[in-house]
Design a protein around this motif. Sequence first.
Motif, mmCIF file in Angstrom:
data_model
loop_
_atom_site.group_PDB
_atom_site.id
_atom_site.type_symbol
_atom_site.label_atom_id
_atom_site.label_comp_id
_atom_site.label_asym_id
_atom_site.label_seq_id
_atom_site.Cartn_x
_atom_site.Cartn_y
_atom_site.Cartn_z
ATOM 1 N N LYS A 102 -18.268 -16.999 -27.924
ATOM 2 C CA LYS A 102 -19.686 -17.177 -27.583
ATOM 3 C C LYS A 102 -19.874 -18.384 -26.677
ATOM 4 C CE LYS A 102 -24.299 -17.632 -29.583
ATOM 5 N NZ LYS A 102 -25.093 -17.693 -30.842
ATOM 6 N N GLU A 103 -19.209 -19.494 -27.012
ATOM 7 C CA GLU A 103 -19.365 -20.716 -26.232
ATOM 8 C C GLU A 103 -18.656 -20.615 -24.882
ATOM 9 O OE1 GLU A 103 -18.096 -23.795 -28.874
ATOM 10 O OE2 GLU A 103 -19.752 -23.457 -30.275
ATOM 11 N N LEU A 104 -17.481 -19.999 -24.866
ATOM 12 C CA LEU A 104 -16.781 -19.783 -23.599
ATOM 13 C C LEU A 104 -17.618 -18.894 -22.681
ATOM 14 C CD1 LEU A 104 -13.068 -19.129 -24.651
ATOM 15 C CD2 LEU A 104 -13.935 -21.094 -23.393
ATOM 16 N N GLY A 105 -18.170 -17.816 -23.258
ATOM 17 C CA GLY A 105 -18.959 -16.887 -22.462
ATOM 18 C C GLY A 105 -20.197 -17.531 -21.873
ATOM 19 N N GLN A 106 -20.880 -18.348 -22.674
ATOM 20 C CA GLN A 106 -22.083 -19.027 -22.183
ATOM 21 C C GLN A 106 -21.761 -19.950 -21.020
ATOM 22 O OE1 GLN A 106 -23.424 -20.852 -25.818
ATOM 23 N NE2 GLN A 106 -24.752 -19.130 -26.374
ATOM 24 N N GLN A 107 -20.683 -20.714 -21.153
ATOM 25 C CA GLN A 107 -20.306 -21.640 -20.083
ATOM 26 C C GLN A 107 -19.882 -20.892 -18.826
ATOM 27 O OE1 GLN A 107 -20.510 -24.965 -19.894
ATOM 28 N NE2 GLN A 107 -21.452 -25.076 -21.919
ATOM 29 N N ALA A 108 -19.121 -19.811 -19.020
ATOM 30 C CA ALA A 108 -18.644 -19.042 -17.869
ATOM 31 C C ALA A 108 -19.801 -18.360 -17.143
ATOM 32 C CB ALA A 108 -17.607 -18.007 -18.312
ATOM 33 N N LEU A 109 -20.762 -17.817 -17.906
ATOM 34 C CA LEU A 109 -21.931 -17.187 -17.293
ATOM 35 C C LEU A 109 -22.767 -18.203 -16.518
ATOM 36 C CD1 LEU A 109 -23.143 -14.675 -20.032
ATOM 37 C CD2 LEU A 109 -22.507 -14.103 -17.681
ATOM 38 N N SER A 110 -22.917 -19.389 -17.086
ATOM 39 C CA SER A 110 -23.655 -20.442 -16.394
ATOM 40 C C SER A 110 -22.952 -20.834 -15.100
ATOM 41 C CB SER A 110 -23.796 -21.663 -17.309
ATOM 42 O OG SER A 110 -24.426 -22.725 -16.644
ATOM 43 N N LEU A 111 -21.626 -20.924 -15.170
ATOM 44 C CA LEU A 111 -20.839 -21.270 -13.977
ATOM 45 C C LEU A 111 -20.950 -20.172 -12.926
ATOM 46 C CD1 LEU A 111 -18.933 -23.515 -13.010
ATOM 47 C CD2 LEU A 111 -17.041 -22.262 -14.053
ATOM 48 N N SER A 149 -23.415 -17.975 -12.515
ATOM 49 C CA SER A 149 -24.760 -17.914 -11.929
ATOM 50 C C SER A 149 -25.007 -19.049 -10.949
ATOM 51 C CB SER A 149 -25.811 -17.930 -13.035
ATOM 52 O OG SER A 149 -25.782 -19.159 -13.750
ATOM 53 N N SER A 150 -24.278 -20.157 -11.105
ATOM 54 C CA SER A 150 -24.475 -21.302 -10.216
ATOM 55 C C SER A 150 -23.803 -21.118 -8.856
ATOM 56 C CB SER A 150 -23.935 -22.579 -10.870
ATOM 57 O OG SER A 150 -22.510 -22.554 -10.934
ATOM 58 N N CYS A 151 -22.880 -20.147 -8.759
ATOM 59 C CA CYS A 151 -22.121 -20.017 -7.502
ATOM 60 C C CYS A 151 -22.126 -18.602 -6.926
ATOM 61 C CB CYS A 151 -20.676 -20.477 -7.710
ATOM 62 S SG CYS A 151 -19.712 -19.432 -8.821
#
Length: 411
Positions: free
Chosen positions: A315-324, A326-328
């Motif tokens: 869950k935490e890996l997925g949230q960080q990866a999705l945020s990353l 969406s930023s690029c």
Amino acid sequence: MDRTILHCDCNGFYASVECVHNPKLKEVPMAVCGSPDNRHGIILAKNELAKRQGVLTAETIWQAKQKCPDLTLVPPHREEYLRYSKLVNQIYLEYTDLVEPFGIDESWLDVTGSRRLFGDGRTIANTLRERIRRETGLTISVGVSFNKIFAKLGSDYKKPDATTVISRENFQQLLYPLPVDQLLYVGNAVNKTLKKFSIRTIGDLAGCNKAQLSGVLGKLGENIWEYANGLDSSPVRRFDDQPEVKSIGNHITFRRNLTGTEDFKVGILALADSVAMRLRKHGLKCRGVQIIIKDPQLKSISRQTQLENPTDLAKELGQQALSLLSSCWSPEKPIRMLGLTAIQLTEEDCGFQISLFAPQQASDHQKQQELEQTIDKIRQKYGVNSVQQAVILKNDIGVDRSSKSNYSRKE
């Protein structure tokens, strides 16, 4: 006294294993390839008949078929390749315990201490070639030298089923005319940089100024200069001395291009689930996440970020990866391939730091940890497909448990 190092390379390994199981394939040009339906349609290995018609490893099936219209295509059977890899390494281990695999089809052997029992390096190499051929049906090419780098060049020097000895007396004659990108660790990017300085052969590299090379390429520049000059002293590891895991990653080439945030979410969450499960299996957590994105034109970008707290949770890996992501990357831009890698791994449980203004964080983290550990136990008992996130069920993008994984290790 110089060491005696062998580098043994199985010739056309995947294709050779397939030919052992089906000898008729030896009579036609054939290649092992990924599935065109899942867009993994590249050549993984080919036999000698296909090689003579110009078929290359890593080119697309379409390109290979243009050169060789009657090319026979065979799907990979990875379990068999692993089985044969173990058989081959078990033969190596009868001659020395210093056997260091370099991928599934290559191994270095330090036979310095075995010479009184089995003969010099060339003799041992020829003995191994004969035994591998007789006992497995495969062939190997062997480089014999006084260090690992030159032994590797030796196994590439002449194929198939050959022994090449590279000594202190002949290494300049044999190796210095070779293109510099044949040297281990000189990839495309480094090769392009070297060409800017008119360094095109291994001899050019050996003769250049080490300090200037270091100024351009840093530590790698020093290393490859030493390699070209025969100064590699790296040891061959014992077969049972596995290096520690440095990163754990997974990537998927999707059945169709991903478009839009929902597609992106499915792809990222499937990757995060796989990577997190492997982190927990190794008893590791990561301090950072890296993503790789490839578009339909095969152009790639890579981005990474630090985590506030080390984690092994999907869950935490997925949230960080999705945020990353969406930023690029814009949701309107299609994605052909996604990769997610857990980096900066640690075995330490550093605790979970929370903000004074968010006391619920620790409780949520603990509940998620218990949930994902329970899922691990269910999957161990009933299989990895027994529990999946609802969002990735019945998808049409090709997400499944057979997606290719990648493990990097500390050198």
